[in-house]
Design an enzyme around this catalytic site. Structure first.
Site, mmCIF file in Angstrom:
data_model
loop_
_atom_site.group_PDB
_atom_site.id
_atom_site.type_symbol
_atom_site.label_atom_id
_atom_site.label_comp_id
_atom_site.label_asym_id
_atom_site.label_seq_id
_atom_site.Cartn_x
_atom_site.Cartn_y
_atom_site.Cartn_z
ATOM 1 N N HIS A 225 -3.848 -0.772 1.808
ATOM 2 C CA HIS A 225 -4.846 -0.604 2.871
ATOM 3 C C HIS A 225 -5.228 0.865 3.080
ATOM 4 O O HIS A 225 -6.117 1.164 3.875
ATOM 5 C CB HIS A 225 -4.374 -1.253 4.183
ATOM 6 N N ASP B 30 0.758 -5.299 -0.134
ATOM 7 C CA ASP B 30 0.147 -4.095 0.435
ATOM 8 C C ASP B 30 0.722 -2.879 -0.292
ATOM 9 O O ASP B 30 1.515 -2.111 0.248
ATOM 10 C CB ASP B 30 0.412 -4.028 1.941
ATOM 11 N N SER C 20 1.050 5.215 7.454
ATOM 12 C CA SER C 20 0.892 4.167 6.452
ATOM 13 C C SER C 20 1.042 4.707 5.044
ATOM 14 O O SER C 20 0.586 5.799 4.726
ATOM 15 C CB SER C 20 -0.489 3.524 6.550
#
Length: 259
Positions: A64, A109, A205
């Protein structure tokens, strides 16, 4: 509300979707300058994330975190101070588990980035090897990043922050997020502090979860606000994809992730 932990470029956006955009570590302290040699900052036109250098030419991060005009920086400790061995690179190639670049809250992910020019090991830059064995529930794990150190109001530091959190059984995260219909089993790791106060958050992230010295997880998603009691975060399990990663690095770019 769950947060994909990414920092938007120009405007700092809190995304209320089930993925942690790149966030800063809540409840941590400034990392020792020698402990984050593996840590990359990953910028795109729309976001800031973290990543992990796994050899001189490859960085592992979250799917992402993908975006246009990707720049990767290594060897950075203080945004106000430039060190002689800081390195800036661009993404020459990007690889995803699925050709469609799809991922979910609980699977795939992960993104592997080949740098346009390999970096050199130095005082502030060194890779972290892929894991050789699974982590144990109850392990104390280390997280680090450049994300916000406060939530929901955001405060971004000039230096990366580090914190210790605990590795839980996946069922703990399953119970924490009933509204998302998570599957009974998952290829993610569940980690945090049950009483709250420490967590990854916006702009962390893609960063690493390090348990007993091994790179076990990639920061994926968690609660918004961050660091709430009984709301641990989820991390992509690196061990499940090591064969895929090693095959890509070896030149077998047609290989697919395990189902």
């Amino acid at each position: 509300m769950v947060l994909i932990r990414v920092l938007a470029n120009l405007l700092i956006l809190q995304l209320s979707y089930a993925q942690k955009s790149s966030e800063l570590v809540i409840g941590g302290d400034e990392c020792n300058i020698n402990e984050h040699r593996l840590l990359a900052i990953v910028y795109t036109n729309s976001s800031q994330c973290a990543g992990t250098l796994i050899n001189q030419e490859w960085v592992l991060t979250a799917a992402h975190c993908d975006g246009e005009n990707m720049d990767i920086y290594l060897g950075v400790h203080n945004e106000s101070v430039q060190y002689d061995d800081e390195e800036g690179r661009v993404a020459a190639e990007k690889f995803f588990c699925l050709s469609s670049r799809n991922y979910t809250k609980w699977d795939k992910d992960i993104m592997l980035i080949r740098l346009n020019i390999p970096v050199r090991n130095s005082t502030h830059i060194a890779p972290l090897s892929l894991p050789s064995s699974p982590p144990s529930v109850g392990s104390v794990c280390r997280v680090m990043g450049w994300g916000t150190i406060t939530s929901p109001n955001e405060t971004y530091p000039d230096v990366p922050h580090c914190a210790n959190i605990n590795l839980f059984d996946y069922e703990v995260c399953l119970a924490a997020y009933p509204e998302f219909g998570l599957p009974a089993t998952s290829r993610t790791l569940c980690a945090g502090i049950q009483q709250g106060g420490k967590d990854t958050c916006g702009s962390d992230s893609g960063g690493s979860l390090i348990c007993n010295g091994q790179f076990q997880g990639i920061v994926s998603w968690g609660d918004n606000p961050c660091a709430q009691p009984h709301k641990p975060a989820l991390y992509t399990k690196v061990l499940d994809d090591t064969e895929w990663i090693q095959s890509i690095i070896a030149g077998n770019t047609a290989v697919t992730c395990p189902p």
